[in-house]
Design a protein around this motif. Structure first.
Motif, mmCIF file in Angstrom:
data_model
loop_
_atom_site.group_PDB
_atom_site.id
_atom_site.type_symbol
_atom_site.label_atom_id
_atom_site.label_comp_id
_atom_site.label_asym_id
_atom_site.label_seq_id
_atom_site.Cartn_x
_atom_site.Cartn_y
_atom_site.Cartn_z
ATOM 1 N N VAL A 81 0.745 -1.200 0.065
ATOM 2 C CA VAL A 81 -0.175 -0.221 0.067
ATOM 3 C C VAL A 81 0.962 1.209 0.070
ATOM 4 C CG1 VAL A 81 -1.965 -1.115 1.147
ATOM 5 C CG2 VAL A 81 -0.383 -0.080 2.599
ATOM 6 N N PHE A 82 1.824 1.220 0.609
ATOM 7 C CA PHE A 82 3.132 2.393 0.451
ATOM 8 C C PHE A 82 3.304 2.531 -0.932
ATOM 9 C CE2 PHE A 82 3.613 2.264 5.239
ATOM 10 C CZ PHE A 82 3.483 3.662 5.246
ATOM 11 N N SER A 83 3.492 1.615 -1.617
ATOM 12 C CA SER A 83 3.990 1.664 -3.128
ATOM 13 C C SER A 83 3.057 1.920 -4.143
ATOM 14 C CB SER A 83 5.206 0.813 -3.428
ATOM 15 O OG SER A 83 4.187 -0.674 -3.447
ATOM 16 N N ASP A 84 1.701 1.598 -3.701
ATOM 17 C CA ASP A 84 0.537 1.589 -4.775
ATOM 18 C C ASP A 84 -0.687 2.130 -4.199
ATOM 19 O OD1 ASP A 84 -1.393 0.553 -6.426
ATOM 20 O OD2 ASP A 84 -0.860 -1.233 -6.665
ATOM 21 N N PRO A 85 -1.015 3.481 -4.548
ATOM 22 C CA PRO A 85 -2.007 4.164 -4.000
ATOM 23 C C PRO A 85 -3.377 3.392 -4.261
ATOM 24 C CG PRO A 85 -0.631 5.792 -5.169
ATOM 25 C CD PRO A 85 0.081 4.285 -5.241
ATOM 26 N N ASP A 86 -3.442 2.772 -5.377
ATOM 27 C CA ASP A 86 -4.609 2.091 -5.794
ATOM 28 C C ASP A 86 -4.920 0.677 -4.910
ATOM 29 O OD1 ASP A 86 -5.287 3.747 -7.768
ATOM 30 O OD2 ASP A 86 -4.343 2.343 -9.162
ATOM 31 N N ALA A 87 -3.776 0.039 -4.433
ATOM 32 C CA ALA A 87 -4.078 -0.766 -3.539
ATOM 33 C C ALA A 87 -4.435 -0.351 -2.263
ATOM 34 C CB ALA A 87 -2.626 -1.513 -3.409
ATOM 35 N N LYS A 88 -3.843 0.737 -1.762
ATOM 36 C CA LYS A 88 -4.189 1.453 -0.482
ATOM 37 C C LYS A 88 -5.862 1.668 -0.620
ATOM 38 C CE LYS A 88 -2.917 5.251 2.568
ATOM 39 N NZ LYS A 88 -4.567 5.994 2.729
ATOM 40 N N LYS A 89 -6.251 2.308 -1.583
ATOM 41 C CA LYS A 89 -7.757 2.388 -1.680
ATOM 42 C C LYS A 89 -8.607 1.353 -1.554
ATOM 43 C CE LYS A 89 -7.312 6.824 -4.440
ATOM 44 N NZ LYS A 89 -7.343 7.368 -5.685
ATOM 45 N N GLN A 90 -8.114 0.060 -2.072
ATOM 46 C CA GLN A 90 -8.611 -1.218 -2.176
ATOM 47 C C GLN A 90 -8.827 -1.705 -0.915
ATOM 48 O OE1 GLN A 90 -6.168 -3.119 -5.295
ATOM 49 N NE2 GLN A 90 -7.388 -2.150 -6.932
ATOM 50 N N LEU A 91 -7.814 -1.429 -0.223
ATOM 51 C CA LEU A 91 -7.797 -2.186 1.311
ATOM 52 C C LEU A 91 -8.488 -1.326 2.147
ATOM 53 C CD1 LEU A 91 -6.613 -4.086 3.323
ATOM 54 C CD2 LEU A 91 -4.844 -2.376 3.748
ATOM 55 N N GLU A 92 -8.851 -0.086 2.052
ATOM 56 C CA GLU A 92 -9.461 0.739 2.699
ATOM 57 C C GLU A 92 -11.130 0.642 2.421
ATOM 58 O OE1 GLU A 92 -8.155 4.727 1.632
ATOM 59 O OE2 GLU A 92 -6.664 4.752 3.303
ATOM 60 N N ALA A 93 -11.281 0.381 1.192
ATOM 61 C CA ALA A 93 -12.663 -0.069 0.683
ATOM 62 C C ALA A 93 -13.211 -1.527 1.444
ATOM 63 C CB ALA A 93 -12.994 -0.159 -0.498
ATOM 64 N N ILE A 94 -12.303 -2.249 1.530
ATOM 65 C CA ILE A 94 -12.636 -3.482 2.399
ATOM 66 C C ILE A 94 -12.896 -3.225 3.972
ATOM 67 C CG2 ILE A 94 -11.741 -5.849 3.142
ATOM 68 C CD1 ILE A 94 -10.364 -5.755 0.360
ATOM 69 N N LEU A 95 -11.770 -2.525 4.468
ATOM 70 C CA LEU A 95 -11.626 -2.216 6.088
ATOM 71 C C LEU A 95 -12.549 -1.268 6.694
ATOM 72 C CD1 LEU A 95 -7.762 -2.543 6.604
ATOM 73 C CD2 LEU A 95 -9.494 -4.207 7.312
ATOM 74 N N HIS A 96 -12.565 -0.071 5.905
ATOM 75 C CA HIS A 96 -13.249 0.981 6.567
ATOM 76 C C HIS A 96 -14.943 0.842 6.859
ATOM 77 C CE1 HIS A 96 -10.274 4.344 5.507
ATOM 78 N NE2 HIS A 96 -9.638 3.143 6.313
ATOM 79 N N PRO A 97 -15.671 0.216 6.209
ATOM 80 C CA PRO A 97 -16.971 -0.106 6.340
ATOM 81 C C PRO A 97 -17.167 -1.187 7.648
ATOM 82 C CG PRO A 97 -16.896 -0.176 4.140
ATOM 83 C CD PRO A 97 -15.352 -0.230 4.485
ATOM 84 N N LEU A 98 -16.296 -2.027 7.554
ATOM 85 C CA LEU A 98 -16.151 -3.115 8.812
ATOM 86 C C LEU A 98 -15.719 -2.188 10.189
ATOM 87 C CD1 LEU A 98 -14.623 -6.356 6.818
ATOM 88 C CD2 LEU A 98 -17.133 -5.729 7.465
ATOM 89 N N ILE A 99 -14.885 -1.506 10.056
ATOM 90 C CA ILE A 99 -14.307 -0.975 11.067
ATOM 91 C C ILE A 99 -15.395 -0.064 11.662
ATOM 92 C CG2 ILE A 99 -12.727 1.099 12.113
ATOM 93 C CD1 ILE A 99 -10.582 -0.091 9.925
ATOM 94 N N ARG A 100 -16.137 0.683 10.878
ATOM 95 C CA ARG A 100 -17.249 1.509 11.298
ATOM 96 C C ARG A 100 -18.323 0.897 11.931
ATOM 97 N NH1 ARG A 100 -18.314 3.271 6.400
ATOM 98 N NH2 ARG A 100 -20.100 2.058 5.982
ATOM 99 N N VAL A 101 -18.852 -0.395 11.323
ATOM 100 C CA VAL A 101 -19.730 -1.112 12.047
ATOM 101 C C VAL A 101 -19.370 -1.443 13.347
ATOM 102 C CG1 VAL A 101 -20.910 -3.325 11.899
ATOM 103 C CG2 VAL A 101 -20.683 -1.918 9.982
ATOM 104 N N GLU A 102 -18.157 -2.203 13.405
ATOM 105 C CA GLU A 102 -17.587 -2.442 14.950
ATOM 106 C C GLU A 102 -17.217 -1.372 15.921
ATOM 107 O OE1 GLU A 102 -17.271 -5.603 15.832
ATOM 108 O OE2 GLU A 102 -18.219 -6.247 14.005
ATOM 109 N N THR A 103 -17.069 -0.169 15.097
ATOM 110 C CA THR A 103 -16.847 0.918 16.404
ATOM 111 C C THR A 103 -18.255 1.218 16.823
ATOM 112 O OG1 THR A 103 -14.885 1.809 14.703
ATOM 113 C CG2 THR A 103 -16.265 3.567 16.267
ATOM 114 N N GLU A 104 -19.334 1.287 15.874
ATOM 115 C CA GLU A 104 -20.478 1.641 16.358
ATOM 116 C C GLU A 104 -21.040 0.523 17.653
ATOM 117 O OE1 GLU A 104 -22.645 2.167 13.020
ATOM 118 O OE2 GLU A 104 -22.044 3.991 12.407
ATOM 119 N N ARG A 105 -20.753 -0.608 17.126
ATOM 120 C CA ARG A 105 -21.175 -1.682 18.139
ATOM 121 C C ARG A 105 -20.412 -1.486 19.515
ATOM 122 N NH1 ARG A 105 -20.622 -7.042 14.251
ATOM 123 N NH2 ARG A 105 -22.568 -6.770 13.313
ATOM 124 N N ALA A 106 -19.028 -1.172 19.517
ATOM 125 C CA ALA A 106 -18.460 -0.905 20.754
ATOM 126 C C ALA A 106 -18.855 0.068 21.297
ATOM 127 C CB ALA A 106 -16.859 -0.523 20.257
#
Length: 211
Positions: A81-106
């Protein structure tokens, strides 16, 4: 993260650069009665063996980015992700919605005197500062950040500096801060300032809940 976490009468957003000691300060506040909601720890759980993010990561990036145990290969993914901005966006697209859900549950489960959202990229998100009642920044000189991270992680100076370059600057973090703890001495020296802020946050939380 594209939407706000659960709206609460009072909450604190805690952030700081890598090696600043934000986790130490967060744990000290938790010992005094705050409820910690740590987005970094949530992300680690999501990318551990059996974590909810792992099917998406495996599908998007392939088995090369999954350890034999079934966790995300963090070292390899970090390099990608440090060398590939598109990969960073792809990883964030997977993680961020899940983090948001777990954050709200917590947040819904939180039972402490007040909740603290520990968000390493609070400033970079551009939204978290508006979602919390106060922003607490843990600060230290950048040279000390580098020294601490190299000592605890085994990363080279160049690797640490690259991570820091991808984060908000020290000045950008301080610009959004309502409160600042300077962590440039023995950890024991932090206690009086942590006590002061805990008393302030407890009082503000009580006042907010009575409105």
């Amino acid at each position: 993260m594209t939407s706000a976490p659960l709206r609460l009468p009072f909450s604190v957003g805690l952030t700081g650069g890598i090696g600043s000691g934000k986790s130490l300060v967060a744990d000290m506040l938790a010992e005094r009665g705050a409820s910690l909601i740590d987005t970094d720890r949530i992300a680690h759980a999501l990318t551990a063996p059996g974590g909810a993010a792992m099917p998406g990561i495996r599908e998007q990036f392939g088995d090369d980015y999954v350890t034999p145990e079934g966790a995300m290969d963090r070292d390899r993914m970090r390099q990608r992700v440090f060398s590939d901005p598109d990969a960073k966006k792809q990883l964030e697209a997977i993680l961020h919605p899940l983090i948001r859900v777990e954050t709200e549950r917590a947040a819904q489960r939180a039972s402490g005197l007040y909740p603290i959202f520990v968000v390493p990229l609070l400033v970079e998100s551009g939204k978290w500062a508006d979602r919390v009642s106060r922003v607490l920044v843990v600060d230290c000189p950048e040279s000390l950040q580098v020294e601490r991270v190299m000592r605890r992680s085994g990363l080279t100076q160049e690797q640490v500096l690259a991570i820091m370059a991808a984060q908000a600057t020290r000045e950008q973090r301080l610009a959004v801060a309502d409160d600042v703890i300077v962590n440039d001495r023995d950890p024991a020296a932090l206690a009086p300032e942590v006590d002061r802020l805990h008393a302030l946050y407890s009082s503000l939380a009580r006042a907010a809940s009575n409105q």
